[in-house]
Scaffold this motif. Structure first.
Motif, PDB file in Angstrom:
ATOM      1  N   ARG A 141       0.813  -1.216   0.000  1.00 11.55           N
ATOM      2  CA  ARG A 141       0.000   0.000   0.000  1.00 11.55           C
ATOM      3  C   ARG A 141       0.845   1.263   0.000  1.00 11.55           C
ATOM      4  NH1 ARG A 141      -2.950   1.574   4.039  1.00 11.55           N
ATOM      5  NH2 ARG A 141      -2.080   0.126   5.546  1.00 11.55           N
ATOM      6  N   ARG A 148      -3.036   5.238  -6.425  1.00  8.46           N
ATOM      7  CA  ARG A 148      -2.849   3.827  -6.093  1.00  8.46           C
ATOM      8  C   ARG A 148      -3.383   2.885  -7.169  1.00  8.46           C
ATOM      9  NH1 ARG A 148      -4.582   2.256  -0.311  1.00  8.46           N
ATOM     10  NH2 ARG A 148      -2.629   3.354   0.118  1.00  8.46           N
ATOM     11  N   ARG A 164      -3.232  -6.096  -1.107  1.00  6.36           N
ATOM     12  CA  ARG A 164      -4.530  -5.432  -0.909  1.00  6.36           C
ATOM     13  C   ARG A 164      -4.480  -3.992  -1.433  1.00  6.36           C
ATOM     14  NH1 ARG A 164      -4.956  -4.033   5.581  1.00  6.36           N
ATOM     15  NH2 ARG A 164      -2.836  -3.232   5.792  1.00  6.36           N
ATOM     16  N   PHE A 165      -5.623  -3.511  -1.880  1.00  9.94           N
ATOM     17  CA  PHE A 165      -5.720  -2.158  -2.427  1.00  9.94           C
ATOM     18  C   PHE A 165      -5.960  -1.128  -1.329  1.00  9.94           C
ATOM     19  CE2 PHE A 165      -5.815  -4.242  -6.384  1.00  9.94           C
ATOM     20  CZ  PHE A 165      -5.702  -3.310  -7.404  1.00  9.94           C
ATOM     21  N   ALA A 166      -6.620  -1.528  -0.251  1.00 13.67           N
ATOM     22  CA  ALA A 166      -6.983  -0.573   0.782  1.00 13.67           C
ATOM     23  C   ALA A 166      -7.190  -1.310   2.102  1.00 13.67           C
ATOM     24  CB  ALA A 166      -8.267   0.172   0.385  1.00 13.67           C
ATOM     25  N   ASP A 168      -9.795  -1.856   3.656  1.00 10.97           N
ATOM     26  CA  ASP A 168     -11.016  -2.659   3.727  1.00 10.97           C
ATOM     27  C   ASP A 168     -10.988  -3.884   2.816  1.00 10.97           C
ATOM     28  OD1 ASP A 168     -11.200  -1.386   1.289  1.00 10.97           O
ATOM     29  OD2 ASP A 168     -13.259  -0.674   1.570  1.00 10.97           O
ATOM     30  N   ASP A 169      -9.840  -4.166   2.190  1.00 15.17           N
ATOM     31  CA  ASP A 169      -9.713  -5.339   1.321  1.00 15.17           C
ATOM     32  C   ASP A 169      -9.576  -6.636   2.104  1.00 15.17           C
ATOM     33  OD1 ASP A 169      -9.874  -4.097  -1.064  1.00 15.17           O
ATOM     34  OD2 ASP A 169      -7.824  -4.419  -1.687  1.00 15.17           O
TER      35      ASP A 169
END
Length: 288
Positions: A141, A148, A164-166, A168-169
């Motif tokens: 990240r 991103r 993960r992208f964020a 909340d992933d």
């Protein structure tokens, strides 16, 4: 981890909004004073975007959108696709239309294209370095805020995989979470109790003792943080295939092959997004 794409494109709404903000930043309140002063309003131009060094292309969709927004009448013809290897001197895209509009969008288009192509090129170097080991290169990240999705797209264009992208992933339990939660086992069990069945959980450890605690708690994905190669090899041996193992921290292009040869499944590094040098591509007007 999200796999590299076989084909596809970035979400158009993300591309449009990012380009609109970038053009607004560059045009300011008065627009392109240089082109307005030096070029007749009806002058036309035919230009080519060329690679000035070899690499891997990424960001063509953003570059094309910059020209589209600067002038609806501009014609943009990509000659390659994102993920393609490019040779020095090779044409990446052609642009034609009103000269003022071409010049106005040039820097925004190249800023996206050069930056993202640099990421794709460095990612490809990391991927090539571990070829044949079974290990996969993935990002983190650590990205430039607001870019991103584009930087992670560039990683995929270079053959890498996305973490993960964020936030909340997925759940990634790191050292500070562990410190507050009261230990590796306690942190993992708390996360497992709170997470839904569709939520992946990874836990970070920095020692073989931490690895054993994570495995005893039932961890299925373990991040091995800042371990030397001997410790990574021992971690793989102790794991005995029970969990997916990801090595991270201290990853360099010079060292990545030896990390992969320890037998870990993934190697994550922020170098490919935060340390990539822009690929040199430029726009040249073709005189006729």
């Amino acid at each position: 981890m999200f796999p590299p794409p076989q084909s596809g494109s970035l979400p158009p709404h993300l591309v449009e909004s990012a380009v609109r903000a970038a053009l607004a930043e560059d045009f300011g309140l008065a627009g392109d004073l240089t082109s307005q002063a030096a070029l007749p309003p009806d002058a036309t131009a035919v230009a080519a975007i060329r690679a000035r060094e070899p690499g891997v292309v990424a960001g063509l969709q953003l570059a094309a959108e910059a020209f589209r927004q600067a002038g609806p009448g501009l014609r943009v013809e990509p000659q390659l696709a994102d993920g393609a290897a490019v040779r020095a001197g090779e044409i990446v895209a052609r642009v034609a239309g009103n000269a003022r509009e071409v010049m106005g969008a040039e820097r925004t288009a190249l800023n996206f294209l050069n930056h993202l192509s640099g990421i794709a090129t460095l990612t490809r170097a990391f991927v090539d370095a571990v070829a044949g080991t079974g290990a996969r290169i993935c990002d983190t990240r650590k990205t430039i805020p607001g870019l991103r999705a584009f930087q992670k797209h560039a990683v995929r264009c270079g053959g890498g995989w996305n973490h993960r992208f964020a936030l909340d992933d997925a759940i990634l339990i790191k050292d500070n979470h562990i410190a507050v939660a009261g230990g590796v086992g306690a942190a993992y069990r708390a996360a497992r109790a709170a997470a839904g069945h569709m939520v992946a959980i990874e836990i970070e450890v920095d020692s073989l003792t931490g690895l054993e605690e994570a495995l005893d708690a039932g961890a299925g994905i373990v991040l091995l943080d800042n371990m030397d190669n001997a410790t990574l090899s021992e971690a793989v041996a102790r794991n005995r295939g029970r969990a997916i193992l990801e090595a991270s921290g201290g990853v360099t292009l010079a060292r990545v092959r030896s990390i992969a040869e320890t037998g870990v499944d993934y190697i994550s590094t922020s170098q490919i997004t935060m340390g990539a040098r822009p690929l040199d591509l430029g726009l040249d007007v073709e005189l006729r």
